[in-house]
Scaffold this active site. Sequence first.
Site, mmCIF file in Angstrom:
data_model
loop_
_atom_site.group_PDB
_atom_site.id
_atom_site.type_symbol
_atom_site.label_atom_id
_atom_site.label_comp_id
_atom_site.label_asym_id
_atom_site.label_seq_id
_atom_site.Cartn_x
_atom_site.Cartn_y
_atom_site.Cartn_z
ATOM 1 N N CYS A 55 8.630 -0.357 6.106
ATOM 2 C CA CYS A 55 9.493 -0.917 5.062
ATOM 3 C C CYS A 55 8.773 -2.038 4.296
ATOM 4 C CB CYS A 55 10.813 -1.390 5.662
ATOM 5 S SG CYS A 55 12.115 -1.602 4.420
ATOM 6 N N HIS A 113 12.775 3.545 7.987
ATOM 7 C CA HIS A 113 12.894 2.994 9.344
ATOM 8 C C HIS A 113 12.912 4.104 10.395
ATOM 9 C CE1 HIS A 113 13.868 -1.270 8.317
ATOM 10 N NE2 HIS A 113 14.155 -0.703 7.159
ATOM 11 N N GLU A 163 12.669 3.670 13.455
ATOM 12 C CA GLU A 163 13.256 3.122 14.681
ATOM 13 C C GLU A 163 14.765 2.976 14.596
ATOM 14 O OE1 GLU A 163 13.822 -0.120 12.046
ATOM 15 O OE2 GLU A 163 12.136 1.236 12.260
#
Length: 335
Positions: free
Chosen positions: A224, A309, A311
């Site tokens: 990001c 993202h 995660e």
Amino acid sequence: MTGYQEILTDPSYAGQIVLLTYPLIGNYGINDDDFESDRIQPTGLIVKEACEVPSNWRATKSIDQLLKEKNKVAIQGLDTRAITKRIRTAGVTMGCICDDVEAGKSRLATVQGYDETDFVYDVTTDAPYRWGREGKQELDASVESSRLRLVVIDCGLKYNILRRFWSAGCQPIVVPAKTSAAEILAMKPDGILLSPGPGDPQRLEPVVETVRALIGVRPMFGICLGNQLLCHAVGGKTYKLKFGHRGSNHPVKDLKSGRVTITSQNHGYAVDPLSLEGTGAEVTQLNLNDGTVEGIHVKGSDATSIQYHPEAAPGPWDSRPYFAEFVEKMQKTRV
């Protein structure tokens, strides 16, 4: 519908009022395990209706109780989808939650703009620390020698990033955003991670200088804001999006493999692809909704980054193999 606890504790939302369009928020409450940082990060929250009686075996309190405990402002009873339509037309705008319209206008006329604030230095860790099986540890805590040493430059880090890399066999070492390249290399990392974070990447020249000095030295992976920092480090530029990319349903195409993944995103700035010409960096992934850059690679190095993202929890799992690819690079070049 889900993920409001993660959103409320995600440092990337620092300085922003978060508006959620699903009509009922808080139905499964708040638990002790799904925090992404140690505080509430947005300056305010807007929902259509907040659930007062959550139902979930993990819940310890309601979203209202959490916000009151942390002294954070929120409001319900608004037509959140109508507000969203306005933002989609006019773009992201300054706003405030108030009980007096004229006082609110007066406040907005004097408050510092979002683009004029260095939020990263407010949300970064004050001191280095390790991440272990149980979470945060002292820097001198014992560690398994078999684990890969991953230094994480904290520009607005989410805990789930650390959980994911720990599960992948890494020993994350988190350092403040202004940590120098020399200090990072002194930790003898097997890899370097550029974390997500809030605000305008053009305001982060000290961090950009550090990234620039580390490119090609050790394997590097940006997420990001980390993608935008890598862009600036090679001489590229970024620009502000009209209303940003938010949510967990953004299709992204990998230009090398042709693979399309559904991704979770939260950012208000994007990489200018034309600015990368002649820098040695190449675009590797594109957003299929609007064609914006979703990943870059610096030729001749193990420096790569993605704009979304992998995660995210809860969120799509499609992009999580990029974690494994970075870990493999660290294993191959291990000190």
